[in-house]
Design an enzyme around this catalytic site. Sequence first.
Site, short mmCIF file in Angstrom:
data_model
loop_
_atom_site.label_atom_id
_atom_site.label_comp_id
_atom_site.label_asym_id
_atom_site.label_seq_id
_atom_site.Cartn_x
_atom_site.Cartn_y
_atom_site.Cartn_z
N ASP A 196 27.79 -39.53 -5.73
CA ASP A 196 26.73 -39.79 -6.69
C ASP A 196 25.48 -39.01 -6.28
OD1 ASP A 196 26.34 -41.83 -9.08
OD2 ASP A 196 24.42 -41.62 -8.05
N THR A 197 24.76 -38.52 -7.26
CA THR A 197 23.57 -37.71 -7.00
C THR A 197 22.37 -38.29 -7.74
OG1 THR A 197 24.94 -35.72 -6.78
CG2 THR A 197 22.59 -35.38 -7.19
#
Length: 197
Positions: free
Chosen positions: A72-73
């Site tokens: 996840d970013t």
Amino acid sequence: MRIILASASPRRRELLTQIGLEYEVAPSKVEEKITKTLPEEAVQELALQKAEDVFERLERQGERNFLVVGADTVVSLDGCIMGKPEEEADACRMLRLLQGRMHQVYTGVALCGKREDGQVICSSFYEKTDVAMYPMTQEEIMAYVETKEPMDKAGAYGIQGRCAAHIERINGDYNNVVGLPVGRLCQELKKCGFSLI
């Protein structure tokens, strides 16, 4: 050992393909919930939720000898997390905040797997990259948002797309900003006993 990417992100798939890693795709269906406030903790939490969701699905099927990669970013400005824009006005707001400033991009990666002997593997890490954007005019922001490129990206921009024209400099891993720090990922895979040759 099978590598399974728990993400439907085309950018993450491109990065894994680019480094020659053989993998399968099984997107997570979990509803993401952030309980952490620090970006480096939040991205690891979200990555773990994704990896565990796919891990549990495979475990119920009796699978072994696999490793799930969840990622996840987020973008962080002054310590505040910026996710994906909800609409075009939100994308414009984010870009107005980011333009002419330095911000951070965090990607969390979680590895959850099961060896042939039944041993469970579970670990996570994060990478941080500093990104400076040139000042943008309101017209430039509107023109970029109208391309629709920002709408599925944390912080409302893609460094690998048209917004590259507005990036002044970065300090850290470029691929981390795209969505997956593949260099660090490969080092972590080796620690898990996965051969890259």
